[in-house]
Design a protein around this motif. Structure first.
Motif, short mmCIF file in Angstrom:
data_model
loop_
_atom_site.label_atom_id
_atom_site.label_comp_id
_atom_site.label_asym_id
_atom_site.label_seq_id
_atom_site.Cartn_x
_atom_site.Cartn_y
_atom_site.Cartn_z
N LEU A 144 0.88 -1.27 0.14
CA LEU A 144 -0.06 -0.07 -0.06
C LEU A 144 0.88 1.31 0.05
CD1 LEU A 144 -2.72 1.27 -0.01
CD2 LEU A 144 -2.95 0.94 2.42
N ALA A 145 1.91 1.42 0.85
CA ALA A 145 2.62 2.66 0.98
C ALA A 145 3.28 2.77 -0.42
CB ALA A 145 3.56 2.43 2.12
N PRO A 146 3.99 2.01 -1.20
CA PRO A 146 4.61 2.55 -2.43
C PRO A 146 3.55 2.95 -3.51
CG PRO A 146 5.49 0.35 -1.76
CD PRO A 146 4.15 0.68 -0.85
N ILE A 147 2.20 2.60 -3.14
CA ILE A 147 1.31 3.37 -4.04
C ILE A 147 0.90 4.54 -3.58
CG2 ILE A 147 -1.20 2.96 -4.82
CD1 ILE A 147 -0.93 -0.08 -4.67
N VAL A 148 0.64 4.71 -2.45
CA VAL A 148 0.24 6.21 -1.74
C VAL A 148 1.54 7.13 -2.12
CG1 VAL A 148 -0.42 7.55 0.08
CG2 VAL A 148 -1.28 5.13 -0.01
N TYR A 149 2.72 6.77 -1.96
CA TYR A 149 3.97 7.67 -2.02
C TYR A 149 4.54 7.53 -3.55
CZ TYR A 149 3.42 8.30 2.68
OH TYR A 149 3.03 8.41 4.38
N ARG A 150 3.86 7.01 -4.62
CA ARG A 150 4.39 6.95 -5.94
C ARG A 150 5.08 7.92 -6.73
NH1 ARG A 150 -0.96 6.40 -6.04
NH2 ARG A 150 -2.13 7.46 -7.65
N HIS A 151 4.45 9.28 -6.21
CA HIS A 151 4.87 10.35 -6.86
C HIS A 151 6.13 11.18 -5.92
CE1 HIS A 151 2.30 9.65 -10.00
NE2 HIS A 151 1.27 9.84 -9.29
N CYS A 152 6.28 10.62 -4.58
CA CYS A 152 7.12 11.42 -4.04
C CYS A 152 8.76 10.90 -3.92
CB CYS A 152 6.85 10.90 -2.54
SG CYS A 152 4.97 11.24 -2.15
N GLN A 153 9.29 11.96 -3.55
CA GLN A 153 11.02 11.63 -3.32
C GLN A 153 11.05 10.80 -2.09
OE1 GLN A 153 13.93 13.02 -4.95
NE2 GLN A 153 14.88 11.70 -3.85
N TYR A 154 12.00 9.89 -2.36
CA TYR A 154 12.38 9.04 -1.07
C TYR A 154 13.95 9.56 -0.80
CZ TYR A 154 8.59 5.62 -1.26
OH TYR A 154 7.32 4.92 -1.08
N VAL A 155 14.07 9.18 0.59
CA VAL A 155 15.21 9.30 1.16
C VAL A 155 15.60 8.29 2.25
CG1 VAL A 155 16.79 10.56 2.89
CG2 VAL A 155 15.50 11.76 1.13
N THR A 156 17.02 7.55 1.74
CA THR A 156 17.17 6.65 2.83
C THR A 156 18.51 6.64 3.08
OG1 THR A 156 17.00 4.25 3.36
CG2 THR A 156 17.82 4.91 1.18
N VAL A 157 19.44 5.65 4.23
CA VAL A 157 20.57 5.99 4.88
C VAL A 157 21.47 4.85 4.26
CG1 VAL A 157 19.45 7.05 6.75
CG2 VAL A 157 19.77 4.69 6.68
N SER A 158 21.10 3.99 3.25
CA SER A 158 22.12 3.15 2.70
C SER A 158 21.75 2.69 1.61
CB SER A 158 22.29 1.85 3.82
OG SER A 158 20.91 1.33 3.87
N GLN A 159 22.67 2.09 0.69
CA GLN A 159 22.40 1.41 -0.46
C GLN A 159 21.65 0.17 -0.30
OE1 GLN A 159 23.66 2.19 -3.55
NE2 GLN A 159 25.28 3.84 -3.03
N ALA A 160 21.99 -0.57 0.82
CA ALA A 160 20.90 -1.90 1.14
C ALA A 160 19.34 -1.34 1.20
CB ALA A 160 21.47 -2.33 2.26
N THR A 161 19.05 -0.32 1.76
CA THR A 161 17.77 0.12 1.97
C THR A 161 17.14 0.63 0.67
OG1 THR A 161 18.09 0.44 4.35
CG2 THR A 161 15.81 1.46 3.29
N ARG A 162 18.01 1.19 -0.11
CA ARG A 162 17.39 1.56 -1.40
C ARG A 162 17.13 0.60 -2.24
NH1 ARG A 162 20.98 5.54 -5.37
NH2 ARG A 162 22.31 4.00 -5.42
N ASP A 163 17.97 -0.54 -2.29
CA ASP A 163 17.70 -1.86 -3.12
C ASP A 163 16.50 -2.53 -2.59
OD1 ASP A 163 20.08 -1.70 -4.29
OD2 ASP A 163 21.08 -2.89 -3.36
N ASP A 164 16.10 -2.60 -1.15
CA ASP A 164 15.02 -3.03 -0.68
C ASP A 164 13.89 -2.12 -1.07
OD1 ASP A 164 16.33 -5.10 0.56
OD2 ASP A 164 16.37 -3.94 2.69
N LEU A 165 13.99 -0.93 -1.24
CA LEU A 165 12.59 -0.18 -1.84
C LEU A 165 12.66 -0.50 -3.42
CD1 LEU A 165 13.59 3.19 0.21
CD2 LEU A 165 11.72 1.64 0.56
N VAL A 166 13.52 -0.55 -4.16
CA VAL A 166 13.24 -0.91 -5.39
C VAL A 166 12.82 -1.90 -5.61
CG1 VAL A 166 14.76 -1.23 -7.53
CG2 VAL A 166 15.20 0.57 -6.15
N ALA A 167 12.90 -3.09 -4.80
CA ALA A 167 12.46 -4.24 -4.88
C ALA A 167 10.86 -4.28 -4.68
CB ALA A 167 13.06 -5.36 -3.83
N LEU A 168 10.48 -3.34 -3.84
CA LEU A 168 9.28 -2.80 -3.59
C LEU A 168 8.49 -2.36 -4.43
CD1 LEU A 168 9.14 -2.22 0.42
CD2 LEU A 168 9.02 -4.48 -0.96
N GLY A 169 9.02 -1.67 -5.59
CA GLY A 169 8.25 -1.26 -6.74
C GLY A 169 8.55 0.41 -6.65
#
Length: 380
Positions: A144-169
């Motif tokens: 649900l969250a990736p759909i609601v935030y689909r037009h938003c800028q994301y910020v994270t603190v590591s490459q690993a979390t960025r990869d996890d977010l990409v895996a969520l779409g």
């Protein structure tokens, strides 16, 4: 994203489940508070909304940052959305901190939103809420969250979390990395003069909650008892899992060698980090691993799990510490480090240099650039 500055001062609203005074505050709250303070120093206006807690004021000023507290552990999300609706005409950009559950701030209107995610919570949900509610929580976070935030800028603190977010779409080009900083005390050199403990010693530092898996550190002390009969473990931090950890130490027969310090002041924390031989981070998931770079400032190497996400960047494996694939390997690595003073010294010096490469000033500049990009995207 290149470090840069915004074109004008921004009015920023931080929506965070906890602020730094909350009894369960951790590394994510350190990030929010440090960057908020430095954003105000750069001319921006920052208001933070977080949950209320027993003994906490409903409104408090932390320097130039105003903190508003409403709602409880779950109701703060609805109260935060209500607060945003009330003040949205006075806000240029929202930083929506996802701690498993986001604040759903895109639903409040056209205010630009930056989604701050330290790590995804696939493993934590069932541990804290059980299999049924845990699955529901994970579906909300991952679907649900990736759909609601689909037009938003994301910020994270590591490459690993960025990869996890990409895996969520989440689109990779919408995710900026802002590594957490490090607080370097003015008197850091004075801690370098402190001698290590005169017996083998381990340390864990953080909130005492189930998903930190501090039981593993206790198990390692017990499992290495024959080889290191005087090995001790310092447990620094507080939380609702305190009694369970004490009971686990008693069950493993090491209560006399596991010392629970609770919450400590900054000087005590740094003294303990300086005297420890090795710091352990047995958590199965971390966005970054602030404890690791804190330990590094004091020349203390760390051991963590290779599958735990951001720790694979806060630790440079076989240079500043070690990454284990499982509990058995972690125990072996700890034993090897305790036996080899020269290796500990080498890792410790490398860890000190690595830790000093991170600053909250750089983190804030990177976050500021993400905020500016979110505002510009919405404007055009």
């Amino acid at each position: 994203m290149d470090i840069g500055t915004t074109q004008r001062p921004l009015r920023v609203l931080m929506l965070s489940w906890r602020d730094g005074d909350h009894p369960e505050a951790g590394g994510a709250e350190v990030y929010v508070e440090r960057t908020s303070q430095l954003l105000t120093a750069r001319g921006h206006t920052v208001t933070m909304f977080s949950a209320a807690f027993p003994g906490g004021s409903r409104r408090v000023d932390r320097g130039a940052v105003r903190i508003v507290r409403r709602g409880g552990r779950l109701t703060c999300y609805l109260r935060g959305l209500q607060f945003l609706r009330k003040v949205r005409d006075e806000v240029d950009v929202v930083v929506d901190v996802h701690n498993g559950v986001p604040f759903w701030s895109p639903l409040a209107g056209a205010t630009p939103v930056v989604s701050l995610v330290h790590h995804v919570h696939r493993d934590q949900w069932p541990i804290i809420f059980g299999p049924v509610l845990g699955l529901l929580g994970w579906l909300i976070e991952s679907r649900l969250a990736p759909i609601v935030y689909r037009h938003c800028q994301y910020v994270t603190v590591s490459q690993a979390t960025r990869d996890d977010l990409v895996a969520l779409g989440v689109d990779r080009d919408r995710i900026a990395i802002t590594y957490s900083g490090n607080d370097v005390p003015d008197d850091l050199d004075s801690y370098a003069d402190l001698a290590r403990s005169d017996h083998p010693s381990l340390m864990v530092l953080g909130r005492l909650v189930p998903h930190k898996h501090f039981e593993i550190a206790i198990d390692i002390v017990a499992d290495l008892s024959d080889r290191f009969p005087d090995l001790t473990l310092d447990v620094v931090g507080g939380g609702y899992w305190d009694d369970e950890l004490r009971a686990h130490a008693a069950a493993r027969g090491v209560s006399d060698r596991v010392r629970f310090h609770g919450f400590v002041d900054e000087h005590t924390k740094r003294t303990l980090l300086s005297r420890a031989w090795v710091v352990l981070m047995p958590s199965h998931k971390e966005g970054w691993g602030l404890t690791i770079v804190e330990a590094g400032l004091h020349g203390t190497p760390s051991v963590a799990f290779s599958f735990a996400g951001g720790v694979t960047e806060s630790i440079v494996d076989d240079e500043t510490g070690l990454l284990a694939d499982d509990v058995t390997q972690m125990s072996t690595q700890v034993s090897d480090l305790l036996m080899d003073a020269a290796l500990r010294e080498k890792y410790g010096e490398n860890a000190r240099r690595h830790a000093k490469s991170f600053s909250w000033e750089n983190t804030t500049l990177q976050l500021e650039a993400a905020l500016g990009q979110a505002v510009a995207r919405r404007r055009y």
